[in-house]
Design a protein around this motif. Sequence first.
Motif, PDB file in Angstrom:
ATOM      1  N   LEU A  17       0.651  -1.131   0.112  1.00  0.00           N
ATOM      2  CA  LEU A  17      -0.052  -0.009   0.125  1.00  0.00           C
ATOM      3  C   LEU A  17       0.943   1.401   0.067  1.00  0.00           C
ATOM      4  CD1 LEU A  17      -2.804  -1.179   2.509  1.00  0.00           C
ATOM      5  CD2 LEU A  17      -3.157  -0.623   0.087  1.00  0.00           C
ATOM      6  N   THR A  18       1.799   1.354   0.784  1.00  0.00           N
ATOM      7  CA  THR A  18       2.511   2.502   0.955  1.00  0.00           C
ATOM      8  C   THR A  18       3.509   2.642  -0.366  1.00  0.00           C
ATOM      9  OG1 THR A  18       3.308   1.841   3.344  1.00  0.00           O
ATOM     10  CG2 THR A  18       4.645   3.622   2.117  1.00  0.00           C
ATOM     11  N   THR A  19       3.783   1.558  -1.161  1.00  0.00           N
ATOM     12  CA  THR A  19       4.576   1.836  -2.311  1.00  0.00           C
ATOM     13  C   THR A  19       3.519   2.309  -3.315  1.00  0.00           C
ATOM     14  OG1 THR A  19       6.129  -0.155  -1.802  1.00  0.00           O
ATOM     15  CG2 THR A  19       5.875   0.536  -4.033  1.00  0.00           C
ATOM     16  N   GLY A  20       2.457   1.822  -3.551  1.00  0.00           N
ATOM     17  CA  GLY A  20       1.426   2.096  -4.317  1.00  0.00           C
ATOM     18  C   GLY A  20       0.896   3.388  -4.285  1.00  0.00           C
ATOM     19  N   ALA A  21       0.946   3.863  -2.941  1.00  0.00           N
ATOM     20  CA  ALA A  21       0.418   5.338  -2.644  1.00  0.00           C
ATOM     21  C   ALA A  21       1.577   6.249  -2.921  1.00  0.00           C
ATOM     22  CB  ALA A  21       0.156   5.384  -0.873  1.00  0.00           C
ATOM     23  N   ALA A  22       2.718   6.051  -2.821  1.00  0.00           N
ATOM     24  CA  ALA A  22       3.814   6.769  -3.186  1.00  0.00           C
ATOM     25  C   ALA A  22       3.877   7.049  -4.824  1.00  0.00           C
ATOM     26  CB  ALA A  22       5.241   6.389  -2.915  1.00  0.00           C
ATOM     27  N   ARG A  60      -9.668   9.683 -11.859  1.00  0.00           N
ATOM     28  CA  ARG A  60     -10.921   8.602 -11.823  1.00  0.00           C
ATOM     29  C   ARG A  60     -10.554   7.880 -10.809  1.00  0.00           C
ATOM     30  NH1 ARG A  60     -11.700   6.730 -18.132  1.00  0.00           N
ATOM     31  NH2 ARG A  60     -11.981   8.910 -19.043  1.00  0.00           N
ATOM     32  N   VAL A  61     -11.297   8.023  -9.315  1.00  0.00           N
ATOM     33  CA  VAL A  61     -10.776   7.283  -8.387  1.00  0.00           C
ATOM     34  C   VAL A  61     -11.881   6.833  -7.360  1.00  0.00           C
ATOM     35  CG1 VAL A  61      -8.501   8.434  -8.043  1.00  0.00           C
ATOM     36  CG2 VAL A  61     -10.518   9.566  -7.042  1.00  0.00           C
ATOM     37  N   GLY A  62     -11.739   5.761  -6.742  1.00  0.00           N
ATOM     38  CA  GLY A  62     -12.844   5.093  -5.929  1.00  0.00           C
ATOM     39  C   GLY A  62     -12.891   3.801  -6.386  1.00  0.00           C
ATOM     40  N   THR A  63     -12.540   2.636  -5.485  1.00  0.00           N
ATOM     41  CA  THR A  63     -12.706   1.250  -5.980  1.00  0.00           C
ATOM     42  C   THR A  63     -13.719   0.680  -6.241  1.00  0.00           C
ATOM     43  OG1 THR A  63     -12.067   0.426  -3.874  1.00  0.00           O
ATOM     44  CG2 THR A  63     -10.010   1.059  -5.071  1.00  0.00           C
ATOM     45  N   LYS A  64     -14.953   1.305  -5.790  1.00  0.00           N
ATOM     46  CA  LYS A  64     -16.136   0.740  -6.229  1.00  0.00           C
ATOM     47  C   LYS A  64     -16.558   0.915  -7.642  1.00  0.00           C
ATOM     48  CE  LYS A  64     -17.753  -0.862  -2.158  1.00  0.00           C
ATOM     49  NZ  LYS A  64     -18.278  -2.154  -2.056  1.00  0.00           N
ATOM     50  N   SER A  65     -15.963   1.922  -8.238  1.00  0.00           N
ATOM     51  CA  SER A  65     -16.132   2.243  -9.698  1.00  0.00           C
ATOM     52  C   SER A  65     -14.853   2.145 -10.625  1.00  0.00           C
ATOM     53  CB  SER A  65     -16.676   3.570  -9.939  1.00  0.00           C
ATOM     54  OG  SER A  65     -18.017   3.777  -8.949  1.00  0.00           O
ATOM     55  N   PHE A  66     -13.736   2.448  -9.978  1.00  0.00           N
ATOM     56  CA  PHE A  66     -12.522   2.567 -10.880  1.00  0.00           C
ATOM     57  C   PHE A  66     -11.227   1.709 -10.218  1.00  0.00           C
ATOM     58  CE2 PHE A  66     -14.880   6.509 -11.116  1.00  0.00           C
ATOM     59  CZ  PHE A  66     -15.309   6.512 -12.542  1.00  0.00           C
ATOM     60  N   PRO A  67     -10.184   1.267 -11.165  1.00  0.00           N
ATOM     61  CA  PRO A  67      -9.239   0.546 -10.515  1.00  0.00           C
ATOM     62  C   PRO A  67      -8.472   0.892  -9.623  1.00  0.00           C
ATOM     63  CG  PRO A  67      -9.189   0.570 -12.897  1.00  0.00           C
ATOM     64  CD  PRO A  67     -10.204   1.618 -12.393  1.00  0.00           C
ATOM     65  N   ARG A  68      -8.149   2.315  -9.319  1.00  0.00           N
ATOM     66  CA  ARG A  68      -7.525   3.036  -8.369  1.00  0.00           C
ATOM     67  C   ARG A  68      -8.325   3.898  -7.430  1.00  0.00           C
ATOM     68  NH1 ARG A  68      -3.721   7.249 -11.525  1.00  0.00           N
ATOM     69  NH2 ARG A  68      -5.344   8.672 -12.180  1.00  0.00           N
ATOM     70  N   THR A  69      -7.682   4.271  -6.264  1.00  0.00           N
ATOM     71  CA  THR A  69      -8.161   5.416  -5.380  1.00  0.00           C
ATOM     72  C   THR A  69      -7.126   6.249  -5.028  1.00  0.00           C
ATOM     73  OG1 THR A  69      -9.613   5.554  -3.549  1.00  0.00           O
ATOM     74  CG2 THR A  69      -7.707   4.090  -3.240  1.00  0.00           C
ATOM     75  N   LEU A  70      -7.472   7.257  -4.165  1.00  0.00           N
ATOM     76  CA  LEU A  70      -6.548   8.190  -3.794  1.00  0.00           C
ATOM     77  C   LEU A  70      -5.241   7.638  -2.972  1.00  0.00           C
ATOM     78  CD1 LEU A  70      -8.909  11.015  -2.504  1.00  0.00           C
ATOM     79  CD2 LEU A  70      -7.770  10.815  -4.599  1.00  0.00           C
ATOM     80  N   ALA A  71      -4.321   8.471  -3.103  1.00  0.00           N
ATOM     81  CA  ALA A  71      -3.020   8.004  -2.541  1.00  0.00           C
ATOM     82  C   ALA A  71      -3.016   8.249  -0.968  1.00  0.00           C
ATOM     83  CB  ALA A  71      -1.627   8.862  -3.261  1.00  0.00           C
TER      84      ALA A  71
END
Length: 274
Positions: A17-22, A60-71
């Motif tokens: 999660l930390t790596t992805g967030a960065a 485009r963020v929010g995993t209920k709709s899109f592949p990624r979310t905010l960092a």
Amino acid sequence: MADRPAKRRRSAMRGRLTTGAAALLLALGAAGPLRAADCPGRPDAIGTARVMEIDPTGLRVGTKSFPRTLALAPREVVLTFDDGPWPATTAAILDALKAECVKATFFLIGQNARLRPELVKRTLAEGHTVAHHSMTHPAATLAKIPFEAAIREIEQGIAADEKAAYGAAGAAPHVPFFRFPGFASTPELLDYLDRKGIGVFGADLWASDWNVQAPQAQLDLVLKRLDAAGGGIVLFHDTKAQTVAMIPAFLKALAAHGYTVVHIVPKPRPGANG
């Protein structure tokens, strides 16, 4: 001893999660600095831990709709409210947030904003983010009506929100954040918003407060979902009395469970409205 494999798995997940967030921070714009809660006389308030500036370009963020979310880091939450402003309930939500020095994002319906500009102005004056959620929240959703009608819903809603908040609508919204009613988008509408420089928000979890439930049941449900997700963009509706009733306890529970609140704002752009 027996729980060491589970601990190792959780540690590895936190690392991913930390790596992805960065990496995602680079794409979305740097987060603002960590801030102490400014809540005079309320040392126990959860407050707002930090402000995240977000570049809406292609967002485009929010995993209920899109592949990624905010960092977001683990156990960080972004609080969002849809469908207001609404008499009594929106004001009560604002009161609860103010009591805990918490900032949130409100996705407004244009016709509600037009009818209650005083609530829109209060939301803005108290430091919250005013974003957009169509003009009328059509029952058929924007994905089910003709493209041109959906565009009118988007544009008229943004214009009504802007006029209520700032007195007039400019060429571009002050906050270029949009959430589709019912999260129902189409590729064509997403492309349109991309061209306009407007970011699209889904959610990572929600309280299902469109269903009638007791405030305690709603609180238990959203905390269970939050603990399962580990944080993220949370969706409520500031039109629901049951949500009003549970929000003070929810904010207390966030602090008790070790969560912190992140406030989202658009990254300033050259030539943007002031």
